[in-house]
Design an enzyme around this catalytic site. Structure first.
Site: not given
Ligand code: CMP
Length: 141
Positions: A10, A50, A58, A86, A92, A103, A113, A116, A127
């Site tokens: 990212k 997304y 969010f 994963r 996450t 992470r 983070n 993805h 995706e």
């Molecule tokens: P990712 O695995 O890319 O999938 C969805 C993304 O949304 C996740 O990683 C985070 O970067 C983001 N995300 C998930 N939960 C939250 C949250 N509560 N607040 C902000 N970002 C979030």
């Protein structure tokens, strides 16, 4: 079973110089890199990528973040690649991710983070098509 999965480094990971670190971990694990590119999502692409989160509180922050700079996208292939990757990226929320995961070692935020990865075969199929054409996948080596 041999599977493919999509991984993104990212914008935060690219800005922090973590592209090589991320790719290196997957290569050393024995996963095969079968597609790779740097892209910058526009708003439409970010929202499409997304789309499963479009009703989340969010969502607009997430789209702002994913469009804030270049990302590096890759497709990895290997036995149980989806679940293995994963496990390797960790939870996450970087504050809760286990040390030893990407992470866990490099993130301290739920949004920023670093990476993805597809969470299922169905997610992968949706995706990768946002980023790659089938001709860009090279696995016969
Ligand atoms: P990712 O695995 O890319 O999938 C969805 C993304 O949304 C996740 O990683 C985070 O970067 C983001 N995300 C998930 N939960 C939250 C949250 N509560 N607040 C902000 N970002 C979030």
């Amino acid at each position: 079973m041999t599977e493919r999965t999509l991984v993104l480094v990212k914008p935060d990971g690219v800005k922090r110089g973590l592209i090589g670190e991320v790719i290196s971990r997957f290569e050393k694990k024995g996963l095969k890199l079968v597609a790779l590119k740097m892209v910058k999502f526009d708003r439409t692409k970010g929202e499409e990528f997304y789309s499963v989160h479009k009703d989340k509180s969010f969502f607009s922050d997430l789209v702002n973040f994913i469009t804030s700079g270049p990302i590096v996208a890759m497709i990895l292939e290997g036995d149980s690649a989806i679940s293995v990757v994963r496990l390797m990226i960790g939870s996450t929320d970087g504050r809760k991710a286990q040390p030893g995961t990407i992470r866990g070692d490099f993130a301290l935020s739920i949004q920023d983070n670093v990476v993805h990865a597809s969470d299922s075969q169905e997610s992968f199929e949706r995706e990768y098509k946002v980023i790659f054409r089938d001709e860009e996948i090279i696995s016969n080596y």
